[in-house]
Design a protein around this motif. Structure first.
Motif, PDB file in Angstrom:
ATOM      1  N   ARG A  41       7.689  -9.918   1.326  1.00  0.00           N
ATOM      2  CA  ARG A  41       6.904  -8.772   0.888  1.00  0.00           C
ATOM      3  C   ARG A  41       7.415  -7.516   1.570  1.00  0.00           C
ATOM      4  O   ARG A  41       7.841  -7.560   2.718  1.00  0.00           O
ATOM      5  CB  ARG A  41       5.432  -8.964   1.261  1.00  0.00           C
ATOM      6  N   VAL A  42       7.300  -6.403   0.878  1.00  0.00           N
ATOM      7  CA  VAL A  42       7.575  -5.093   1.457  1.00  0.00           C
ATOM      8  C   VAL A  42       6.239  -4.362   1.464  1.00  0.00           C
ATOM      9  O   VAL A  42       5.635  -4.173   0.409  1.00  0.00           O
ATOM     10  CB  VAL A  42       8.613  -4.309   0.618  1.00  0.00           C
ATOM     11  N   TRP A  43       5.769  -3.994   2.643  1.00  0.00           N
ATOM     12  CA  TRP A  43       4.515  -3.260   2.756  1.00  0.00           C
ATOM     13  C   TRP A  43       4.831  -1.804   3.082  1.00  0.00           C
ATOM     14  O   TRP A  43       5.658  -1.519   3.948  1.00  0.00           O
ATOM     15  CB  TRP A  43       3.633  -3.843   3.845  1.00  0.00           C
ATOM     16  N   LEU A  44       4.147  -0.916   2.393  1.00  0.00           N
ATOM     17  CA  LEU A  44       4.331   0.514   2.575  1.00  0.00           C
ATOM     18  C   LEU A  44       3.008   1.130   3.015  1.00  0.00           C
ATOM     19  O   LEU A  44       1.950   0.756   2.515  1.00  0.00           O
ATOM     20  CB  LEU A  44       4.793   1.147   1.258  1.00  0.00           C
ATOM     21  N   GLU A  45       3.080   2.077   3.924  1.00  0.00           N
ATOM     22  CA  GLU A  45       1.862   2.708   4.419  1.00  0.00           C
ATOM     23  C   GLU A  45       1.331   3.733   3.428  1.00  0.00           C
ATOM     24  O   GLU A  45       2.088   4.536   2.882  1.00  0.00           O
ATOM     25  CB  GLU A  45       2.137   3.384   5.768  1.00  0.00           C
ATOM     26  N   VAL A  46       0.034   3.683   3.212  1.00  0.00           N
ATOM     27  CA  VAL A  46      -0.677   4.656   2.384  1.00  0.00           C
ATOM     28  C   VAL A  46      -1.905   5.122   3.171  1.00  0.00           C
ATOM     29  O   VAL A  46      -2.335   4.447   4.104  1.00  0.00           O
ATOM     30  CB  VAL A  46      -1.102   4.053   1.019  1.00  0.00           C
ATOM     31  N   PRO A  47      -2.482   6.266   2.807  1.00  0.00           N
ATOM     32  CA  PRO A  47      -3.677   6.723   3.532  1.00  0.00           C
ATOM     33  C   PRO A  47      -4.877   5.799   3.351  1.00  0.00           C
ATOM     34  O   PRO A  47      -5.656   5.616   4.283  1.00  0.00           O
ATOM     35  CB  PRO A  47      -3.970   8.102   2.936  1.00  0.00           C
ATOM     36  N   ASP A  48      -5.044   5.210   2.161  1.00  0.00           N
ATOM     37  CA  ASP A  48      -6.217   4.390   1.872  1.00  0.00           C
ATOM     38  C   ASP A  48      -5.831   3.314   0.853  1.00  0.00           C
ATOM     39  O   ASP A  48      -5.653   3.608  -0.329  1.00  0.00           O
ATOM     40  CB  ASP A  48      -7.333   5.274   1.327  1.00  0.00           C
ATOM     41  N   ALA A  49      -5.691   2.082   1.307  1.00  0.00           N
ATOM     42  CA  ALA A  49      -5.239   0.990   0.438  1.00  0.00           C
ATOM     43  C   ALA A  49      -6.262   0.665  -0.650  1.00  0.00           C
ATOM     44  O   ALA A  49      -5.884   0.307  -1.772  1.00  0.00           O
ATOM     45  CB  ALA A  49      -4.933  -0.259   1.268  1.00  0.00           C
ATOM     46  N   ARG A  50      -7.536   0.778  -0.342  1.00  0.00           N
ATOM     47  CA  ARG A  50      -8.548   0.477  -1.362  1.00  0.00           C
ATOM     48  C   ARG A  50      -8.519   1.517  -2.481  1.00  0.00           C
ATOM     49  O   ARG A  50      -8.665   1.179  -3.649  1.00  0.00           O
ATOM     50  CB  ARG A  50      -9.927   0.355  -0.723  1.00  0.00           C
ATOM     51  N   ARG A  51      -8.271   2.753  -2.129  1.00  0.00           N
ATOM     52  CA  ARG A  51      -8.110   3.798  -3.151  1.00  0.00           C
ATOM     53  C   ARG A  51      -6.832   3.549  -3.945  1.00  0.00           C
ATOM     54  O   ARG A  51      -6.801   3.708  -5.160  1.00  0.00           O
ATOM     55  CB  ARG A  51      -8.096   5.179  -2.518  1.00  0.00           C
ATOM     56  N   ALA A  52      -5.762   3.148  -3.262  1.00  0.00           N
ATOM     57  CA  ALA A  52      -4.501   2.825  -3.948  1.00  0.00           C
ATOM     58  C   ALA A  52      -4.732   1.720  -4.969  1.00  0.00           C
ATOM     59  O   ALA A  52      -4.207   1.773  -6.080  1.00  0.00           O
ATOM     60  CB  ALA A  52      -3.432   2.418  -2.934  1.00  0.00           C
ATOM     61  N   ALA A  53      -5.538   0.721  -4.612  1.00  0.00           N
ATOM     62  CA  ALA A  53      -5.826  -0.383  -5.536  1.00  0.00           C
ATOM     63  C   ALA A  53      -6.484   0.137  -6.806  1.00  0.00           C
ATOM     64  O   ALA A  53      -6.135  -0.289  -7.915  1.00  0.00           O
ATOM     65  CB  ALA A  53      -6.726  -1.418  -4.861  1.00  0.00           C
ATOM     66  N   LYS A  54      -7.419   1.073  -6.660  1.00  0.00           N
ATOM     67  CA  LYS A  54      -8.092   1.650  -7.829  1.00  0.00           C
ATOM     68  C   LYS A  54      -7.111   2.445  -8.686  1.00  0.00           C
ATOM     69  O   LYS A  54      -7.145   2.371  -9.919  1.00  0.00           O
ATOM     70  CB  LYS A  54      -9.248   2.539  -7.383  1.00  0.00           C
ATOM     71  N   GLU A  55      -6.241   3.223  -8.055  1.00  0.00           N
ATOM     72  CA  GLU A  55      -5.276   4.027  -8.803  1.00  0.00           C
ATOM     73  C   GLU A  55      -4.236   3.143  -9.489  1.00  0.00           C
ATOM     74  O   GLU A  55      -3.817   3.431 -10.610  1.00  0.00           O
ATOM     75  CB  GLU A  55      -4.620   5.054  -7.875  1.00  0.00           C
ATOM     76  N   LEU A  56      -3.815   2.071  -8.829  1.00  0.00           N
ATOM     77  CA  LEU A  56      -2.888   1.130  -9.451  1.00  0.00           C
ATOM     78  C   LEU A  56      -3.531   0.486 -10.677  1.00  0.00           C
ATOM     79  O   LEU A  56      -2.914   0.390 -11.741  1.00  0.00           O
ATOM     80  CB  LEU A  56      -2.446   0.063  -8.446  1.00  0.00           C
ATOM     81  N   ALA A  57      -4.786   0.065 -10.546  1.00  0.00           N
ATOM     82  CA  ALA A  57      -5.497  -0.549 -11.669  1.00  0.00           C
ATOM     83  C   ALA A  57      -5.623   0.434 -12.830  1.00  0.00           C
ATOM     84  O   ALA A  57      -5.433   0.060 -13.992  1.00  0.00           O
ATOM     85  CB  ALA A  57      -6.875  -1.039 -11.218  1.00  0.00           C
ATOM     86  N   ALA A  58      -5.904   1.696 -12.523  1.00  0.00           N
ATOM     87  CA  ALA A  58      -6.020   2.718 -13.559  1.00  0.00           C
ATOM     88  C   ALA A  58      -4.688   2.938 -14.280  1.00  0.00           C
ATOM     89  O   ALA A  58      -4.664   3.312 -15.450  1.00  0.00           O
ATOM     90  CB  ALA A  58      -6.522   4.030 -12.957  1.00  0.00           C
ATOM     91  N   ALA A  59      -3.583   2.672 -13.568  1.00  0.00           N
ATOM     92  CA  ALA A  59      -2.240   2.809 -14.158  1.00  0.00           C
ATOM     93  C   ALA A  59      -1.804   1.529 -14.864  1.00  0.00           C
ATOM     94  O   ALA A  59      -0.672   1.429 -15.328  1.00  0.00           O
ATOM     95  CB  ALA A  59      -1.231   3.182 -13.074  1.00  0.00           C
ATOM     96  N   GLY A  60      -2.688   0.526 -14.929  1.00  0.00           N
ATOM     97  CA  GLY A  60      -2.368  -0.721 -15.617  1.00  0.00           C
ATOM     98  C   GLY A  60      -1.611  -1.724 -14.776  1.00  0.00           C
ATOM     99  O   GLY A  60      -1.044  -2.684 -15.302  1.00  0.00           O
ATOM    100  N   ILE A  61      -1.608  -1.536 -13.468  1.00  0.00           N
ATOM    101  CA  ILE A  61      -0.906  -2.456 -12.570  1.00  0.00           C
ATOM    102  C   ILE A  61      -1.948  -3.340 -11.885  1.00  0.00           C
ATOM    103  O   ILE A  61      -2.806  -2.853 -11.153  1.00  0.00           O
ATOM    104  CB  ILE A  61      -0.053  -1.697 -11.543  1.00  0.00           C
ATOM    105  N   VAL A  62      -1.866  -4.633 -12.146  1.00  0.00           N
ATOM    106  CA  VAL A  62      -2.855  -5.590 -11.655  1.00  0.00           C
ATOM    107  C   VAL A  62      -2.475  -6.049 -10.250  1.00  0.00           C
ATOM    108  O   VAL A  62      -1.344  -6.479 -10.004  1.00  0.00           O
ATOM    109  CB  VAL A  62      -2.942  -6.801 -12.608  1.00  0.00           C
ATOM    110  N   ALA A  63      -3.435  -5.970  -9.339  1.00  0.00           N
ATOM    111  CA  ALA A  63      -3.212  -6.446  -7.968  1.00  0.00           C
ATOM    112  C   ALA A  63      -3.166  -7.971  -7.967  1.00  0.00           C
ATOM    113  O   ALA A  63      -3.771  -8.630  -8.812  1.00  0.00           O
ATOM    114  CB  ALA A  63      -4.331  -5.953  -7.061  1.00  0.00           C
TER     115      ALA A  63
END
Length: 135
Positions: free
Chosen positions: A76-98
């Motif tokens: 896995r490659v992990w990248l730092e973001v300010p808020d992973a839970r917010r990133a999950a919501k934005e990814l889902a909105a873009a059609g990318i399934v966690a």
């Protein structure tokens, strides 16, 4: 170099990910929030920027490499973001399934996604340990 000399690790150059279709991969990663640093279709590569750092994620087209689920266990490659839970919501909105719901780690939260070729990217934050994160 003699046998008793060592080499020094200076840092990351790039992380290479194999993909079966460069255009499809670039589209996937752009939807996931990445910016393309450069793209060289004739050479089958594209560099995705990661923050303000020089190293990035280098997509490398591999002929005949089809879609597949991530192998388990998988690097896995992990990248730092300010808020992973917010990133999950934005990814889902873009059609990318966690791969799963965001999960707690020692420093904060992480959410992982897989591209169509099974490469796993994690988005992790330092909300529990902000002193260890990037400013």
């Amino acid at each position: 170099m003699s046998d008793d000399e060592s080499y020094e690790l200076l840092g990351f150059d790039n992380v290479l990910l194999p993909v079966g279709n460069l255009a499809e991969a670039v589209g996937f990663y752009e939807r996931a929030g990445f910016t393309v640093g450069f793209r060289f279709d004739e050479g089958g590569i594209a560099l995705l920027k990661v923050g303000g750092e020089t190293p990035g994620i280098l997509l490398r087209q591999e002929e005949e490499f089809g879609h597949r689920p991530p192998p388990w266990p998988s690097p896995r490659v992990w990248l730092e973001v300010p808020d992973a839970r917010r990133a999950a919501k934005e990814l889902a909105a873009a059609g990318i399934v966690a791969l799963d719901e965001p999960f707690s780690v020692a420093t904060g939260w992480t959410v992982e996604v897989a591209d169509p070729w099974g490469n796993v990217i994690g988005f992790t934050d330092y909300r529990k340990r902000p002193e260890l994160g990037r400013a």
